[in-house]
Design an enzyme around this catalytic site. Sequence first.
Site, PDB file in Angstrom:
ATOM      1  N   ARG A 169      38.946  39.556 -11.095  1.00 26.08           N
ATOM      2  CA  ARG A 169      38.253  38.404 -10.514  1.00 26.08           C
ATOM      3  C   ARG A 169      36.764  38.723 -10.391  1.00 26.08           C
ATOM      4  O   ARG A 169      36.360  39.500  -9.535  1.00 26.08           O
ATOM      5  CB  ARG A 169      38.825  38.038  -9.147  1.00 26.08           C
ATOM      6  CG  ARG A 169      38.071  36.883  -8.485  1.00 26.08           C
ATOM      7  CD  ARG A 169      38.843  36.209  -7.360  1.00 26.08           C
ATOM      8  NE  ARG A 169      39.015  37.037  -6.190  1.00 26.08           N
ATOM      9  CZ  ARG A 169      39.471  36.592  -5.015  1.00 26.08           C
ATOM     10  NH1 ARG A 169      39.792  35.312  -4.874  1.00 26.08           N
ATOM     11  NH2 ARG A 169      39.628  37.412  -4.005  1.00 26.08           N
ATOM     12  N   ASP A 453      38.952  38.749   4.526  1.00 23.16           N
ATOM     13  CA  ASP A 453      37.960  38.877   3.454  1.00 23.16           C
ATOM     14  C   ASP A 453      36.909  37.803   3.654  1.00 23.16           C
ATOM     15  O   ASP A 453      36.861  37.148   4.703  1.00 23.16           O
ATOM     16  CB  ASP A 453      38.603  38.833   2.073  1.00 23.16           C
ATOM     17  CG  ASP A 453      39.215  37.473   1.730  1.00 23.16           C
ATOM     18  OD1 ASP A 453      39.066  36.513   2.515  1.00 23.16           O
ATOM     19  OD2 ASP A 453      39.837  37.362   0.659  1.00 23.16           O
TER      20      ASP A 453
END
Length: 542
Positions: A169, A453
């Site tokens: 990613r 996150d």
Amino acid sequence: MNGYTTADITMSAPSIDRQSEILTDDALEFLLALHQAFESRRAELLRARQDTRKRIANGADPRFLPETEHIRNDSSWRVAPLAPGLEDRRVEITGPVDRKMTINALNSGAKVWLADMEDSSTPNWENVINGQVNLRDVLSRSIDFTSPEGKEYRLTGSTLTDLPTIVVRPRGWHLVERHMTIGDRPISGALFDFGLYFFHNAKNLIAQGRGPYFYLPKLENHLEARLWNDVFILAQDLLGIEQGTIRATVLIETITAAFEMEEILYELRDHAAGLNAGRWDYIFSVIKNFRSRGARFVLPDRAQVTMTQPFMRTYTEQLVRACHRRGASAIGGMAAFIPNRRDEQANAIAMERVNADKTREAGDGFDGSWVAHPDLVPVARAVFDRVLGENPNQIARTREDVTPDDRGLLNIESTDGEVTEAGIRGNIEVALRYIEAWLRGNGAVAIHNLMEDAATAEIARSQVWQWIHHQTQTETGRPLTRAWARRITAEEFSRLERFDGDRFDDALEIFEVSALEEEYPTFLTIPAYTCYLRDPEPALTV
């Protein structure tokens, strides 16, 4: 390489070990080609995001696009066949590409590892370059790690195909890599991350029975998917790799993208692998886009915004339908629980919630799901094993029983729950602790047995901003004013455990700017990145 300059590229970063293996002349030329071909379109699409947000703020609710109705109504097209290693994705583990976590993820028993250069990774120079080094070392079987305590970490699989399939990613379109400028413009963080990984590893991956696979974050519409598809075409041409070798899974984690899921698959169809229900960023996107639109769009405490809420159910069921109609994989959301071996009772409760969450996803037709910790891999796998059996996926289950419903995607007012003082305090604590850790280079932070996150920190600070803006009342009837929010913030800040070298003072400043002021930064990571760089000029973003 501090101050390194070619005719077109300037690198302004401290030189770190093994950097020369990644920033080779040929690799830099490859990045230059990508930048020159696509930077102007990237900037144009970012400006278009601003226009979309203005329309939404002025009262225009998103709807299915009439100009792409023919794509949705054409039942004949399909995405490319599933690529090697992406046929069975029943459990995917996510995490940053630091050396220890890379090894642990690849030894976890998951089917896929999302190698994350985005929300769970601070984009400081060491992380950016070392992540690329670590991924190269995986393919050469030379990766190992020894902890300060002397514990050794090594890969257990004998070949690449014995390990979870690697899906990288990169950063989103909105972020830049300020250490590399071309002319007077920093290069896109997305092109930097994608380009270096693809350039150094694509042919090696193919030779070992896999391919260059990617997760694409933060897309807001099908035109942004079209840009990625054009990037893929050029990148494959430049390296002489067959078209369609790259495969991409798109995170549907913005509210605007949810109205264009089939169109996104269509734009990427020769390179498409599937869609993922990025639940945390999706909730953040709802708040961000509708933050000033009144009580209809005010959500309760984030712990109460579960996947069973009506607008979230609409989103996930339509995602499965869109994917399976087109032969693509539908991947479920994150189980963020971090086991605590010292609290078995809390573990048991959390594991039951994870089991229920994955059971719902498997029952809805998802082909797999995410976990944040290796201990959750067998829990999720057991659920999908029961549903899938010997089948690698359930793409054949097309969910034609689901009716596309654009208004249901915005059925926010049906969300059950309330805003509580405990929820406000929890958001402030999480945001402060996460930002502080992010500034020290850690983008995946365990707080109260949950893996936080950037996406969850974005929810936390955005909810505080929105609740202040609307002076939302708590369960006791007290409105959240700016003055009260500042007092709570000061109280929570005073409870933080300080240590030598901490960045809590900076974290407080960033939180105040992003949550307590009248203006609303579109992404928390923008002021945080600027603070990390100690640069008074903000990065190009929207």
